[in-house]
Design an enzyme around this catalytic site. Structure first.
Site, PDB file in Angstrom:
ATOM      1  N   MET A 133     -87.826  -7.412  41.982  1.00  0.00           N
ATOM      2  CA  MET A 133     -88.315  -6.936  43.316  1.00  0.00           C
ATOM      3  C   MET A 133     -89.275  -7.807  43.880  1.00  0.00           C
ATOM      4  SD  MET A 133     -86.459  -4.167  43.077  1.00  0.00           S
ATOM      5  CE  MET A 133     -86.952  -2.404  43.642  1.00  0.00           C
ATOM      6  N   ARG A 134     -88.830  -9.017  44.028  1.00  0.00           N
ATOM      7  CA  ARG A 134     -89.588  -9.929  45.037  1.00  0.00           C
ATOM      8  C   ARG A 134     -88.676 -10.530  45.974  1.00  0.00           C
ATOM      9  NH1 ARG A 134     -94.450 -11.599  43.217  1.00  0.00           N
ATOM     10  NH2 ARG A 134     -95.060 -10.175  41.613  1.00  0.00           N
ATOM     11  N   LEU A 135     -89.234 -10.861  47.189  1.00  0.00           N
ATOM     12  CA  LEU A 135     -88.545 -11.635  48.113  1.00  0.00           C
ATOM     13  C   LEU A 135     -88.214 -13.045  47.595  1.00  0.00           C
ATOM     14  CD1 LEU A 135     -89.951 -10.667  51.376  1.00  0.00           C
ATOM     15  CD2 LEU A 135     -87.668 -10.216  50.604  1.00  0.00           C
ATOM     16  N   HIS A 189     -77.831  -3.850  45.714  1.00  0.00           N
ATOM     17  CA  HIS A 189     -79.080  -2.903  46.309  1.00  0.00           C
ATOM     18  C   HIS A 189     -78.292  -1.321  46.315  1.00  0.00           C
ATOM     19  CE1 HIS A 189     -82.589  -1.707  48.826  1.00  0.00           C
ATOM     20  NE2 HIS A 189     -81.695  -0.924  49.330  1.00  0.00           N
ATOM     21  N   LYS A 194     -96.304 -18.440  46.353  1.00  0.00           N
ATOM     22  CA  LYS A 194     -94.781 -18.061  45.899  1.00  0.00           C
ATOM     23  C   LYS A 194     -94.112 -19.430  45.687  1.00  0.00           C
ATOM     24  CE  LYS A 194     -92.447 -15.002  48.128  1.00  0.00           C
ATOM     25  NZ  LYS A 194     -91.575 -14.046  47.305  1.00  0.00           N
ATOM     26  N   GLY A 229     -83.368  -3.063  33.540  1.00  0.00           N
ATOM     27  CA  GLY A 229     -82.178  -4.153  33.251  1.00  0.00           C
ATOM     28  C   GLY A 229     -80.989  -3.435  32.855  1.00  0.00           C
ATOM     29  N   SER A 230     -80.789  -2.190  33.643  1.00  0.00           N
ATOM     30  CA  SER A 230     -79.359  -1.766  33.077  1.00  0.00           C
ATOM     31  C   SER A 230     -78.142  -2.667  33.823  1.00  0.00           C
ATOM     32  CB  SER A 230     -79.265  -0.268  33.418  1.00  0.00           C
ATOM     33  OG  SER A 230     -79.268  -0.202  34.578  1.00  0.00           O
TER      34      SER A 230
HETATM   35  C1  GAR Z   1     -80.844  -0.987  40.907  1.00  0.00           C
HETATM   36  O1  GAR Z   1     -80.441   0.260  41.099  1.00  0.00           O
HETATM   37  C2  GAR Z   1     -80.720  -2.128  41.897  1.00  0.00           C
HETATM   38  O2  GAR Z   1     -79.719  -1.815  42.918  1.00  0.00           O
HETATM   39  C3  GAR Z   1     -82.097  -1.995  42.469  1.00  0.00           C
HETATM   40  O3  GAR Z   1     -82.947  -1.939  41.336  1.00  0.00           O
HETATM   41  C4  GAR Z   1     -82.197  -1.046  40.349  1.00  0.00           C
HETATM   42  C5  GAR Z   1     -82.310  -1.967  38.958  1.00  0.00           C
HETATM   43  O4  GAR Z   1     -82.073  -1.109  38.040  1.00  0.00           O
HETATM   44  N1  GAR Z   1     -82.348  -3.204  43.293  1.00  0.00           N
HETATM   45  C6  GAR Z   1     -83.100  -2.868  44.501  1.00  0.00           C
HETATM   46  O5  GAR Z   1     -83.679  -1.883  45.003  1.00  0.00           O
HETATM   47  C7  GAR Z   1     -83.132  -4.236  45.327  1.00  0.00           C
HETATM   48  N2  GAR Z   1     -83.769  -4.159  46.536  1.00  0.00           N
HETATM   49  P1  GAR Z   1     -81.895  -1.678  36.572  1.00  0.00           P
HETATM   50  O6  GAR Z   1     -83.247  -2.706  36.272  1.00  0.00           O
HETATM   51  O7  GAR Z   1     -81.426  -0.501  35.459  1.00  0.00           O
HETATM   52  O8  GAR Z   1     -80.749  -2.576  36.625  1.00  0.00           O
END
Ligand code: GAR
Length: 190
Positions: A90-92, A109, A65, A12-13
């Protein structure tokens, strides 16, 4: 001001960067709800610290879903959510949410889409030895990291780059780009 919900599955950064952008006045929005599909996601702690209501669910506990998205939808409606921000969710997204929030769901992304969609985009780019990767913010459709692109930022990969240093660079860019793009998007919608 728009009411937004942030969805995340992990650290969640990016969620934190959005919280801080609101606190500093850089982003005009109210985070009225946080949603996670992982009971152990550190992002939940961030929601608690910021006093943001949260809904945490386990997909396996629902029969489909559509069923868990209906549950999410109830929370979204209860909190009058206008806009959904995916930040490492991380889910569609399925039909149920898309039908109600079409054109109102965005995702970030860690690659220059359409290159390296799906999981571990940073690792995929690193292993492919590309010299440039980056970050994409896009509208969400039914596909995996597809949907119209809103903004992209390229990042050069140096010859001595490590996976870790690339990840750090990408996160840094994400934390600046996402709040800025959200501000533009939400302010242009009246
Ligand atoms: C981020 O790098 C985001 O771009 C990626 O997950 C990470 C979450 O980091 N998203 C994907 O890969 C979507 N397909 P975070 O939890 O530290 O924000």
């Amino acid at each position: 001001m728009k009411n937004i919900a942030v969805f995340a599955s992990g650290n969640g950064s990016n969620f934190q960067a959005i919280i801080e952008a609101i606190q500093s006045g850089q982003l005009n929005a109210n985070i009225q709800l946080f949603v996670s599909d992982k009971k152990k996601a550190y992002a939940i702690e961030r929601a608690k610290k910021a006093n943001i209501p949260h809904f945490v669910f386990t997909a396996k506990e629902y029969e489909s879903k559509a069923a868990y998205e209906e549950a999410i939808l109830e929370h979204l409606h209860e909190h009058n959510i206008d806009f959904i921000v995916l930040a490492g969710y991380m889910r569609l997204i399925g039909e149920t949410l898309l039908r109600h929030y079409e054109g109102k769901i965005v995702n970030i992304h860690p690659s220059l889409l359409p290159a390296f969609p799906g999981k571990d985009a940073i690792g995929q780019a690193f292993d492919a030895r590309v010299k440039v990767s980056g970050v994409t913010v896009h509208f969400v459709d039914a596909g995996m990291d597809t949907g119209p692109i809103i903004a992209q930022k390229a990042i050069e990969i140096s010859d001595d780059e490590s996976r870790e240093s690339l990840q750090a660079k990408i996160h840094q860019v994400e934390h600046e780009l996402y709040p800025a793009v959200l501000q533009k998007l939400l302010s242009s919608r009246g």
